[in-house]
Scaffold this active site. Sequence first.
Site, PDB file in Angstrom:
ATOM      1  N   LYS A  32       0.812  -1.213   0.000  1.00 53.40           N
ATOM      2  CA  LYS A  32       0.000   0.000   0.000  1.00 53.40           C
ATOM      3  C   LYS A  32       0.851   1.272   0.000  1.00 53.40           C
ATOM      4  CE  LYS A  32      -1.537   1.356   3.987  1.00 53.40           C
ATOM      5  NZ  LYS A  32      -0.963   2.691   4.231  1.00 53.40           N
ATOM      6  N   THR A  33       1.836   1.335   0.891  1.00 53.65           N
ATOM      7  CA  THR A  33       2.647   2.544   1.015  1.00 53.65           C
ATOM      8  C   THR A  33       3.401   2.833  -0.278  1.00 53.65           C
ATOM      9  OG1 THR A  33       2.895   2.128   3.383  1.00 53.65           O
ATOM     10  CG2 THR A  33       4.434   3.683   2.374  1.00 53.65           C
ATOM     11  N   ASP A 225      -4.831   8.468   2.849  1.00 52.17           N
ATOM     12  CA  ASP A 225      -4.302   7.177   3.293  1.00 52.17           C
ATOM     13  C   ASP A 225      -5.170   6.626   4.427  1.00 52.17           C
ATOM     14  OD1 ASP A 225      -2.627   5.002   3.574  1.00 52.17           O
ATOM     15  OD2 ASP A 225      -1.083   6.078   4.703  1.00 52.17           O
ATOM     16  N   GLU A 226      -5.172   5.297   4.596  1.00 56.81           N
ATOM     17  CA  GLU A 226      -5.938   4.626   5.658  1.00 56.81           C
ATOM     18  C   GLU A 226      -7.380   5.130   5.689  1.00 56.81           C
ATOM     19  OE1 GLU A 226      -4.701   2.163   7.026  1.00 56.81           O
ATOM     20  OE2 GLU A 226      -2.554   2.379   7.321  1.00 56.81           O
ATOM     21  N   GLN A 259      -9.516  -3.968   7.589  1.00 55.46           N
ATOM     22  CA  GLN A 259      -8.642  -3.515   8.676  1.00 55.46           C
ATOM     23  C   GLN A 259      -9.202  -2.267   9.362  1.00 55.46           C
ATOM     24  OE1 GLN A 259      -4.247  -4.065   8.015  1.00 55.46           O
ATOM     25  NE2 GLN A 259      -4.868  -4.348   5.882  1.00 55.46           N
ATOM     26  N   ARG A 616      -0.415 -10.025  10.830  1.00 59.90           N
ATOM     27  CA  ARG A 616       0.882  -9.443  11.203  1.00 59.90           C
ATOM     28  C   ARG A 616       1.992 -10.485  11.064  1.00 59.90           C
ATOM     29  NH1 ARG A 616      -0.224  -5.308   9.691  1.00 59.90           N
ATOM     30  NH2 ARG A 616      -2.127  -6.374   9.059  1.00 59.90           N
TER      31      ARG A 616
END
Length: 755
Positions: A32-33, A225-226, A259, A616
């Site tokens: 994503k980043t 973002d997010e 998420q 994770r």
Amino acid sequence: MSYLDELNDVQKAAVTTTSGPVMVIAGPGSGKTRVLTYRIAYLLEQGVAPWEILALTFTNKAARGMKDRISQVVGPKANKVWAGTFHSIFAKILRIEAPKIGYPSNFTIYDTDDSKSLLTSIMKSMGLDIKKRYNVNTVRGRISNAKSNLISPAAYAQNEELLAKDRANNRQDIVHIYKAYMTRCKTAGAMDFDDLLYQLYVLLHNNPEEVREKYQQKFKYILVDEFQDTNFLQYQIVRKLIEYDQSGRNICVVGDDAQSIYAFRGATIDNILDFEKDYKSHGIQTFKLEQNYRSTEHIVKAANEVIGFNKKQIKKEIWSDKGSGHKIKIIKAISDTEEGRRVADLILEQKNRYHLDNSEIAILYRTNAQSRVFEEYLRRQNIAYRIFGGQSFYQRKEIKDLIAYMRLSVNFADEEALKRIINYPKRGVGKTSIQKIVDFANQNQLSLWDSLTKIKLPARTSATINDFIKLIMSFNKVSQTVDAYEAASIIARKSGLQGLLKADKTVEGTSRMDNVTALLDGVKDFVENDEVIEEGLEDKSLSTFLQTIALYTDQDDNDDVDNYVTLMSVHAAKGLEFRSVIVGGLEENLFPSFMAMESPDGMDEERRLFYVAITRAEQFLTLTFAKSRYQYGKLRYNNPSRFLEEIDRDHIESTSAISSRTLSEQPSRSSVRGNFNTVRNRPAMAPMVDPKTFQPSPSASIQEGMEVIHLKFGKGKVNKIDGGRDNKIATIVFPGIDNPERRIMLKFARLQIVG
């Protein structure tokens, strides 16, 4: 090689599609980043001026990282991109435009303490009870929630639902506090953190031509973002900046509905779920990043299976090409203390067998209060660890406060404990009075405690100190006549600590109360535990309990250790990754939380939280649960979490760890999906022995060769008895449990002879 060559086909399309509305659904570990930063770099390469790009993030760290990565591609012009958190970017705009809504450009930004101080002043002036009914954190939380939902003081006064809730909680004056607070802030030329968003919306809404169009024309490209973590107000501000009444409106939101785990902070998952619908008529394009570059196949497929049970979601199928990897390990423990021990043992095994560093391992839990047991057993194994996003259990303020009361109650000479609690909860003994007591003690070579009875202070202060002395002396008397748990419970209640914490209904306040409850449960476990953990514990008094935890608190300062196991809540783990992840406390009413049980939306969020936890892990995933744990001083028996049932057995190392009511007789996915009534309504896991019929035999009657019953461990045989007359220890084998051989101190044992 161009930076675009680093991207897969879907990532590249998401980066290079720059016109109109774009939504990027980015699964865990999907890059994503990289997509977000390369998209901005691509815009700059296409000739877009950096100041025409607005990139909104949730942390300053994310904004700095974004600029650093962009500058590696396009050079220093990346620094001119408007990239930052919602609050920092909006504060920047307000500094320019604030006079248009009646604020000075040099307005003050109130931090949390400033805000609480002003609210306390207002409530005192209104003659309200600020200790119990109008706890400042609770009131501040209500006002913050109102602003996040664009509810002004005037609108609040007309909202019968909000007013009814306040009346039900006996806090009907919140509406008046809110109005006075906003007035006082404006008079002082000040905004709090919530105002940086709320007042910006007011600015844009009230000044459509002079301000809103100005920034619509300035920011030709907006990236968020997010996006799944945005609240109602944040999205409404973005919409103000992206209204389609002119050409060139380009917005890209990046996030993952699976998420979305911050509803308690006001995040609204509907923002991302409805985004396609909101911009369908404007030709929205959606890209799904489904390749996971982090985890092996068993972990990824298990995550897909779990999240598939949520009804409200954007459908996607995450996949990995990193090989099948290790299957998921499940640990069933008899109690939470055994859970802590077995997790510590597992970490040692992974370090020795797979050569993992401490830093490659994380223990995740649903509530911060769960860290206590894990911390204790990691210390016993000499495994370095650190709490991420918080403090070690015994360093948390509320824990240190209660322990200080306990310490002073058994030792009047404990000066540090006395100084910590003499005015907590506040009883009117100020810093000046405390310093006089300290000086008097030094001048007369007395202990602080002795100086309390001899120093002359103003009558009101002397009366308060005399009440404090009587309180501590009563605690001392209690501590000598009852066990540690009863003494600690009385101290927690009569000191006022429990009442003070219970009055704070915020998320943070609830967490602090949970920590105190966890400490008391730890004391209860100490009293009830008859296994030999450390030699030399001759009684179950409060004094002996304090000896057992003294070493724990002494070892908390490990800042010089670089290689440590990470302990954190699942919420704090979002965005991180580890080779080995251990998720503890997977029991009904704990994970998922009891607070989510009756709400479909709440249960969906708990499942998303579990999804975040398991994704994770890169290579090793371990899920643990305890059949029993102390809660509020009582031993409670637990069912394994329903989430364990939602993972296909093919991905699990062994199903023997799960009871016959779960994985070993797993229903078909179609029969379980969307219907958890059977799981939710099943009876709690029965103890191995019925407590109602259990009758302990005198410990002196226990002999080698006897068959006995233990309340937690079930039926066993006494193989050996050793030790001195007053400290005999029985070695007993309980065939029905893992690690069946147990050493139990007979003087504390609760065993029933059966043969």
